[in-house]
Enzyme design. Structure first.
Site, mmCIF file in Angstrom:
data_model
loop_
_atom_site.group_PDB
_atom_site.id
_atom_site.type_symbol
_atom_site.label_atom_id
_atom_site.label_comp_id
_atom_site.label_asym_id
_atom_site.label_seq_id
_atom_site.Cartn_x
_atom_site.Cartn_y
_atom_site.Cartn_z
ATOM 1 N N TYR A 31 7.425 7.754 -13.773
ATOM 2 C CA TYR A 31 6.817 9.041 -14.106
ATOM 3 C C TYR A 31 7.799 9.997 -14.772
ATOM 4 C CZ TYR A 31 2.290 8.642 -11.733
ATOM 5 O OH TYR A 31 1.015 8.311 -11.380
ATOM 6 N N ASP A 82 -6.019 5.442 -4.976
ATOM 7 C CA ASP A 82 -7.382 5.459 -5.533
ATOM 8 C C ASP A 82 -8.169 4.268 -4.999
ATOM 9 O OD1 ASP A 82 -6.741 7.684 -7.171
ATOM 10 O OD2 ASP A 82 -7.944 6.902 -8.833
ATOM 11 N N ASP A 135 0.117 5.842 -6.560
ATOM 12 C CA ASP A 135 -0.995 6.443 -7.297
ATOM 13 C C ASP A 135 -2.164 5.464 -7.343
ATOM 14 O OD1 ASP A 135 -2.395 8.210 -9.049
ATOM 15 O OD2 ASP A 135 -1.733 6.995 -10.752
ATOM 16 N N LYS A 168 7.813 -4.334 -5.990
ATOM 17 C CA LYS A 168 7.666 -5.489 -6.884
ATOM 18 C C LYS A 168 9.075 -6.048 -7.111
ATOM 19 C CE LYS A 168 5.215 -8.198 -9.609
ATOM 20 N NZ LYS A 168 4.227 -9.178 -9.106
ATOM 21 N N ASP A 224 1.117 -6.505 -5.829
ATOM 22 C CA ASP A 224 -0.100 -7.259 -6.177
ATOM 23 C C ASP A 224 -0.787 -7.773 -4.907
ATOM 24 O OD1 ASP A 224 2.165 -8.862 -5.889
ATOM 25 O OD2 ASP A 224 1.675 -10.228 -7.530
HETATM 26 C C1 IPM Z 1 -2.764 11.944 -8.953
HETATM 27 C C2 IPM Z 1 -2.966 11.908 -10.452
HETATM 28 C C3 IPM Z 1 -1.694 12.309 -11.169
HETATM 29 C C4 IPM Z 1 -0.647 11.250 -10.870
HETATM 30 C C5 IPM Z 1 -1.811 12.514 -12.696
HETATM 31 C C6 IPM Z 1 -2.897 13.479 -13.046
HETATM 32 C C7 IPM Z 1 -0.517 12.986 -13.275
HETATM 33 O O1 IPM Z 1 -3.441 10.652 -10.864
HETATM 34 O O2 IPM Z 1 -2.387 13.006 -8.439
HETATM 35 O O3 IPM Z 1 -3.013 10.942 -8.283
HETATM 36 O O4 IPM Z 1 -0.600 10.211 -11.544
HETATM 37 O O5 IPM Z 1 0.142 11.476 -9.948
HETATM 38 MN MN MN Z 2 -4.028 9.389 -9.206
#
Ligand code: IPM
Ligand code: MN
Ligand code: NAD
Length: 352
Positions: A136, A246, A242, A186, A218
């Site tokens: 990042y 999700d 990240d 990884k 993975d």
């Molecule tokens: C999150 C988002 C951010 C990240 C983006 C918007 C920069 O996906 O907060 O999970 O990747 O950290």
């Molecule tokens: Mn995110």
């Protein structure tokens, strides 16, 4: 007690409004809110996604309540002007390196998981995501090679101190839960991950009471859908965290349910300084339609009360009210229901 409120873009505005209504409903004496622009909203009004005035308001606060940033109309801008730089800038400028992303199945919501209900029921994990390093924040560019081909590249790196401080957060979190820590990397391919693993093993010596395992990312992605109940605390880098968080949200049922806290070392008069936000983004596809689930942001406000303001009882009140409305079937569009954003806020307030 000063909270900086940064609603941002798209549904960020809608979900933050509900979280603030819930905070207001608690009637906490001595609480003041200060609003500021971030993201595309700030870029349009002030020419920058994280204006200096916003950063100052955030810095001067005891805690930050953040909605979401992102606007596809801004994707053509130079990277430093894009909305996402607001959240990345806040995390790095304020040294908020430890991102806590809890994922737990709510009673009564098992059928809404993308997994089989009996598998979903087992989920109770905390993802500890490093937030200040990794690919990042390394150098990055799209350049042109001598033969004319374009090349995109991003530098991935972690220093040992960066790994050590997040490892400590992971081990301490495991001590406070079920004593199991899974470090995700990884290391079979990446040197960044090899150092990560080496340092996590060094830190483990200080936590003999925590059972540590290492897992490649993975496989972790696979285990997360096969047997998510095996995880207690996961500690991982910025990029893997990240993505896995999700994924974890859909194991629980919706990304509109998962809250997060971004913490550093700074102590305030009441607790640890931090930024609190749902894990989702600005959801341009549903913005302005009243379809956004504000639960993740409401639960982020509860985390704010707990970690930054020392108000555990009030945090637990919000969490209990959220659990109740979900058990009673007050469900948003993301969960197969029809409750609008404000109706979900109303329902939480009514159960407080
Ligand atoms: C999150 C988002 C951010 C990240 C983006 C918007 C920069 O996906 O907060 O999970 O990747 O950290
Ligand atoms: Mn995110
Ligand atoms: P997203 O999280 O905004 O949306 C993904 C999907 O989930 C969409 O279909 C959306 O409608 C749905 N969704 C998200 N939150 C929801 C909620 N509360 N209730 C119901 N449904 C919800 O991710 P994306 O579409 O990949 O990104 C959109 C924008 O948001 C991009 O500009 C991205 O960079 C940004 N983003 C910002 C943050 C942040 O501010 N921390 C996080 C992720 C993405």
């Amino acid at each position: 007690m000063k909270i900086a409120v940064l609603p941002g873009d798209g549904i960020g505005q809608e979900v933050t409004r509900e979280a603030v209504r819930v905070l207001d409903a608690l009637g906490l004496p001595g609480l003041s809110l200060e609003y500021a622009d971030v993201g595309a909203t700030a870029w349009r009004a002030h020419g920058h996604p994280l204006p200096p005035a916003t950063l100052e308001i955030a810095r001067a606060s005891d805690a930050i309540l953040f909605g979401a940033v992102g606007d596809f109309d801004c994707d053509h801008l130079e990277r430093h002007l894009r909305p996402e730089q607001a959240i990345l800038g806040l995390r790095s400028e304020l040294t908020l390196f430890a991102n806590l992303r809890p994922a737990k199945t709510f009673d009564g919501l098992e059928a809404m998981s993308a997994l089989k209900p009996e598998i979903a029921r087992q989920i109770d994990m905390l993802i500890v995501r490093e937030l200040n390093g990794d690919v990042y924040f390394g150098d990055k560019a799209i350049d042109t090679l001598p033969d004319g081909r374009r090349r995109g590249w991003d530098m991935m790196s972690y220093t040992e101190d960066e790994v050590r401080r997040i490892a400590h957060v992971g081990f301490r979190a495991a001590q406070g839960r079920n004593g199991r820590l899974c470090s995700v990397d990884k290391a079979n391919v990446l040197e960044t991950s090899q150092l990560w693993r080496d340092v996590v093993i060094e830190v483990a010596a200080e936590y003999p009471d925590v059972a540590l395992e290492h897992m490649y990312v993975d496989n972790a992605a696979m285990q997360l859908v096969k047997d998510p109940g095996r995880f207690d605390v996961i500690v991982t880098g910025n990029l893997f965290g990240d993505i896995l968080s999700d994924q974890a949200s859909m194991c629980v049922g919706s990304i509109g349910l998962l809250a997060s806290a971004a913490l550093g070392d700074r102590q305030t008069d009441y607790g640890t300084f931090g930024l609190y936000e749902p894990i989702h983004g600005s959801a341009p596809d549903i913005a302005g339609q009243g379809k956004a689930n504000p639960t993740a942001t409401i639960l982020s406000a509860a985390m704010l009360l707990r970690h930054s303001l020392g108000l555990e009882r009030q945090a637990a009140r919000i969490e209990a009210a959220v659990a109740r409305i979900l058990a009673e079937g007050v469900l948003g569009w993301d969960l197969g229901g029809t409750a609008a954003t404000a109706q979900i806020g109303d329902a939480v307030i009514a159960r407080l």
